[in-house]
Enzyme design. Sequence first.
Site, short mmCIF file in Angstrom:
data_model
loop_
_atom_site.label_atom_id
_atom_site.label_comp_id
_atom_site.label_asym_id
_atom_site.label_seq_id
_atom_site.Cartn_x
_atom_site.Cartn_y
_atom_site.Cartn_z
CG HIS A 14 49.81 31.67 4.24
ND1 HIS A 14 51.04 31.51 5.04
CD2 HIS A 14 48.77 32.13 4.86
CE1 HIS A 14 50.57 31.98 6.19
NE2 HIS A 14 49.24 32.46 6.33
CG ASP B 251 48.32 25.79 2.62
OD1 ASP B 251 47.74 25.59 3.52
OD2 ASP B 251 49.12 26.85 2.42
CD GLN C 52 42.11 29.89 5.56
OE1 GLN C 52 41.25 30.07 6.15
NE2 GLN C 52 43.04 30.41 6.17
CE LYS D 145 45.29 28.87 9.25
NZ LYS D 145 45.24 30.55 9.47
CB CYS E 49 50.62 35.51 5.43
SG CYS E 49 50.88 36.09 7.01
C1 LIG Z 1 46.41 29.17 3.29
C2 LIG Z 1 47.14 29.05 4.47
N1 LIG Z 1 48.37 28.10 4.26
C3 LIG Z 1 48.94 28.32 5.56
C4 LIG Z 1 48.71 29.08 6.78
C5 LIG Z 1 49.61 29.05 7.90
O1 LIG Z 1 48.94 28.30 9.10
P1 LIG Z 1 49.91 28.47 10.19
O2 LIG Z 1 50.02 29.46 10.88
O3 LIG Z 1 48.92 27.52 11.25
O4 LIG Z 1 51.22 27.45 10.13
C6 LIG Z 1 47.46 29.78 6.75
C7 LIG Z 1 47.21 30.38 7.98
O5 LIG Z 1 47.64 31.43 8.13
C8 LIG Z 1 46.73 29.80 5.43
O6 LIG Z 1 45.71 30.49 5.60
#
Ligand SMILES: Cc1ncc(COP(=O)(O)O)c(C=O)c1O
Lengths: 418, 152
Positions: A133, A210, A213, A236, A376
């Site tokens: 991401h 990270d 998910q 989430k 993203c």
């Molecule tokens: C795998 C992953 N990492 C990071 C993020 C970023 O999360 P946030 O926008 O809550 O910082 C997301 C969500 O959009 C994600 O799915």
Amino acid sequence: MRQDTRDKVSSALDVNAIRGDFPILEREVYGKRLVYLDNAATSQKPRQVIDALVRYYESYNANIHRAVHALGEEATAAYEEAREKVARFIGAASSESVIFTRNTTEAINLVAYAWGRANVGEGDEIILTQMEHHSNLIPWQQLAAEKGATIRYIEIKPNGTLELGNLSALFGEHTKLLAMPHVSNSLGTINPAEEIVAEARKRGVTTLIDGAQAVPHMPVDVEAVGADFYAFSAHKMLGPTGVGVLYARRELLEEMAPFLGGGEMIRKVTFEGATWNDLPWKFEAGTPNIADVIAFGSAIDYLDALGMDNVRRHEVEVTTYAMERLRGLDDVTLYGPDEPDQRGGVVSFNYGDLHPHDVGTILDRHGVAIRAGHHCTQPLMRCLGVTGTARASFYIYNTRDEVDALIEGLKAARDFFK
Amino acid sequence: MSSEEFRQQEAELDELYRDIIIDHYRHPRHKGRLTAPSASHEGLNPLCGDEVTVEVVLDGTDLGEIGYTGSGCSISQSSASMMAEAVAGKSVAEAHRLIADFTAMMRGDEGIDPDALGDLEALSGVRKFPVRIKCATLAWHTLAQALKEASA
Ligand SMILES: Cc1ncc(COP(=O)(O)O)c(C=O)c1O
């Protein structure tokens, strides 16, 4: 739980009862019942979480850690209790390792600044994957550019899993950090984080996972994963927006300089300088997001009561059904691993030559909310040879009927563009 | 949903995806690279990944040739094709006027002469779908940049 009201799709959860806790699921979109399949972006919130927010503002709103009055004490206790709940939920050895941030992105940036700037130098290597991401990509690209470090990407195989080859050959002499997603938000792939982290540890390579998910969808024990840093977002997993978590090993947090300076994070301040507060407050400068952290505690209570094993089982069931139905349509390309037990509740696909945006617009008018685009993960989309995908992602309240609504919407899209 | 509401949904979708839009999507005009462009500009829609590269050849104060390449949704690609058809052979000044009129139509400004836009009026249905407006205007912003570079 009443057996007779259980959704027929689920042997794990009482989905009808769960749906009753989510006021938003009663609303209509364009005159159709809302079918919310964009849970990887953010989940809906149960009444219990919304009530916790209201309760805080109506009955004990106060700033924390520094008030000498009753409201301040109550708010401080509730805020710190939420931290304890998070620590227990993810199996952290100590709640001192749990730092509240704004979201996953801020948690990763905290590490990139407070740890990265002090530990990564010229010629050092950072290992990421092709399925990052952007929030676990850009902070490292910025760090690498600033320090003259390099980034190497673990490639993905056609089935959407990582090309790990011989794990011991993964790390080089100059590798300082390995950062990767526990579960891919675009492909659903569950990565073997524990094995990779174990190998990294042997090599003295620092690790960040990270977990944005992963934590919402399956049991996660951060000590078992073994990573030095582990990040995820409350929004989430039934919690409010504006709260993220950075779990970090204590020794690292102790060595690290603070990320932001200001109130709350100091012990003693003079005109000449300051000393830092204890963990975890050293990394929580300024008034934190008190209300949302407390409500996040209620989200954790909710998930705990369901049991994360059951959450996972339910998602596997819905995902299995969705993949079966999607395969039943001519001309659907599914991305990611074929076996539902190797993936989270995320199904990315393309339908014939229809662009995901066009699919998304038609589905939306049928009340079905999905995601369309690059999610993203632009570099990953390039690896897949597409500009984007349509993505349905499931959670505790989704049913087999809703998967059917998705399929009907897709057929309507196909007919529309025929 | 009542049958009345249902008809309205379908009507709005039909407005968004008018036949002429689908036709340009399926059979793009002026698609391809030019051999010796005066300028070439790549436009990206970061939200959804739509890509359009517009190339122009200036012939004095006229737009001698225009071509585009790209990938994306039906709205972004048909808008590029319809735009290319509309500005081909026009003067640079006329092209700029059309860009202004088109973006004004997408903003929902009053007082646009629909006749001046010709077939392009078909894209006005996109206004009911706010997230898609950027798809429709991508090629136009890209053309504006390409013209600026070509005239520089
Ligand atoms: C795998 C992953 N990492 C990071 C993020 C970023 O999360 P946030 O926008 O809550 O910082 C997301 C969500 O959009 C994600 O799915």
